[in-house]
Design a protein around this motif. Sequence first.
Motif, PDB file in Angstrom:
ATOM      1  N   PHE A   1      -3.208  10.051   6.489  1.00 34.89           N
ATOM      2  CA  PHE A   1      -2.128   9.076   6.315  1.00 34.89           C
ATOM      3  C   PHE A   1      -2.536   7.669   6.758  1.00 34.89           C
ATOM      4  O   PHE A   1      -2.257   6.685   6.066  1.00 34.89           O
ATOM      5  CB  PHE A   1      -0.896   9.529   7.108  1.00 34.89           C
ATOM      6  CG  PHE A   1       0.236   8.537   7.079  1.00 34.89           C
ATOM      7  CD1 PHE A   1       1.129   8.544   6.033  1.00 34.89           C
ATOM      8  CD2 PHE A   1       0.397   7.601   8.085  1.00 34.89           C
ATOM      9  CE1 PHE A   1       2.174   7.627   5.989  1.00 34.89           C
ATOM     10  CE2 PHE A   1       1.425   6.693   8.058  1.00 34.89           C
ATOM     11  CZ  PHE A   1       2.320   6.701   7.005  1.00 34.89           C
ATOM     12  N   HIS A   2      -3.146   7.553   7.924  1.00 33.13           N
ATOM     13  CA  HIS A   2      -3.307   6.253   8.573  1.00 33.13           C
ATOM     14  C   HIS A   2      -4.146   5.212   7.825  1.00 33.13           C
ATOM     15  O   HIS A   2      -3.698   4.074   7.702  1.00 33.13           O
ATOM     16  CB  HIS A   2      -3.832   6.439   9.992  1.00 33.13           C
ATOM     17  CG  HIS A   2      -2.752   6.744  10.957  1.00 33.13           C
ATOM     18  ND1 HIS A   2      -2.456   8.029  11.347  1.00 33.13           N
ATOM     19  CD2 HIS A   2      -1.882   5.942  11.601  1.00 33.13           C
ATOM     20  CE1 HIS A   2      -1.452   7.989  12.197  1.00 33.13           C
ATOM     21  NE2 HIS A   2      -1.070   6.740  12.368  1.00 33.13           N
ATOM     22  N   PRO A   3      -5.354   5.504   7.341  1.00 31.24           N
ATOM     23  CA  PRO A   3      -6.151   4.411   6.752  1.00 31.24           C
ATOM     24  C   PRO A   3      -5.493   3.737   5.559  1.00 31.24           C
ATOM     25  O   PRO A   3      -5.410   2.512   5.497  1.00 31.24           O
ATOM     26  CB  PRO A   3      -7.456   5.102   6.341  1.00 31.24           C
ATOM     27  CG  PRO A   3      -7.530   6.324   7.158  1.00 31.24           C
ATOM     28  CD  PRO A   3      -6.103   6.750   7.391  1.00 31.24           C
ATOM     29  N   LEU A   4      -5.015   4.520   4.620  1.00 23.71           N
ATOM     30  CA  LEU A   4      -4.454   3.915   3.415  1.00 23.71           C
ATOM     31  C   LEU A   4      -3.080   3.327   3.659  1.00 23.71           C
ATOM     32  O   LEU A   4      -2.726   2.302   3.084  1.00 23.71           O
ATOM     33  CB  LEU A   4      -4.399   4.927   2.267  1.00 23.71           C
ATOM     34  CG  LEU A   4      -4.217   4.278   0.907  1.00 23.71           C
ATOM     35  CD1 LEU A   4      -5.416   3.427   0.548  1.00 23.71           C
ATOM     36  CD2 LEU A   4      -3.962   5.300  -0.149  1.00 23.71           C
ATOM     37  N   SER A   5      -2.293   3.927   4.560  1.00 21.96           N
ATOM     38  CA  SER A   5      -0.963   3.384   4.806  1.00 21.96           C
ATOM     39  C   SER A   5      -1.038   1.990   5.445  1.00 21.96           C
ATOM     40  O   SER A   5      -0.251   1.117   5.099  1.00 21.96           O
ATOM     41  CB  SER A   5      -0.142   4.316   5.695  1.00 21.96           C
ATOM     42  OG  SER A   5      -0.657   4.340   6.999  1.00 21.96           O
ATOM     43  N   THR A   6      -1.977   1.787   6.343  1.00 25.86           N
ATOM     44  CA  THR A   6      -2.095   0.466   6.950  1.00 25.86           C
ATOM     45  C   THR A   6      -2.651  -0.551   5.965  1.00 25.86           C
ATOM     46  O   THR A   6      -2.329  -1.735   6.071  1.00 25.86           O
ATOM     47  CB  THR A   6      -2.974   0.514   8.220  1.00 25.86           C
ATOM     48  OG1 THR A   6      -4.231   1.103   7.893  1.00 25.86           O
ATOM     49  CG2 THR A   6      -2.313   1.313   9.307  1.00 25.86           C
TER      50      THR A   6
END
Length: 146
Positions: free
Chosen positions: A136-141
């Motif tokens: 989740f984290h890399p692309l969401s940010t």
Amino acid sequence: MKTSTASEPVSAELLTPAGGASGPAVPLISSSLLLLCLGHFSVDFYSGALATLQPLLVERYSLNLSQVGTLSGVFMLGSAVCQLFFGMISDRLPSRLFVVLGLLTAGVFLSSLGLARGYGELLMLALVGGMGVAAFHPLSTSQVTV
């Protein structure tokens, strides 16, 4: 910008073009940003769930301290270490699918910790749930634009 008083309902503020130029007003907070914030809150909530559930897991599965520490370590391996690899993959395949599937994976697998039939399943659920957090984290940010 107009400020609201106690008797007026609070509404989303609008950002107008600089210098008083005419043009359409742009919402200061977009719906996609709100969804990303809600998703990030949910994923981080699930990340903290393992630590909160540890006393219950110790009682239910008769775990010792080394098993609990290993369980947390496996979750962190899936969450923190795999985030680097998901970041590299999402740089090459920029798809919002990582955001959606990461959130769903974290939610389903970490919510299923109480359904495990043994310590091995606990480890697997923690690892895959951590990988959902990592996805989740890399692309969401990277989706947040100002």
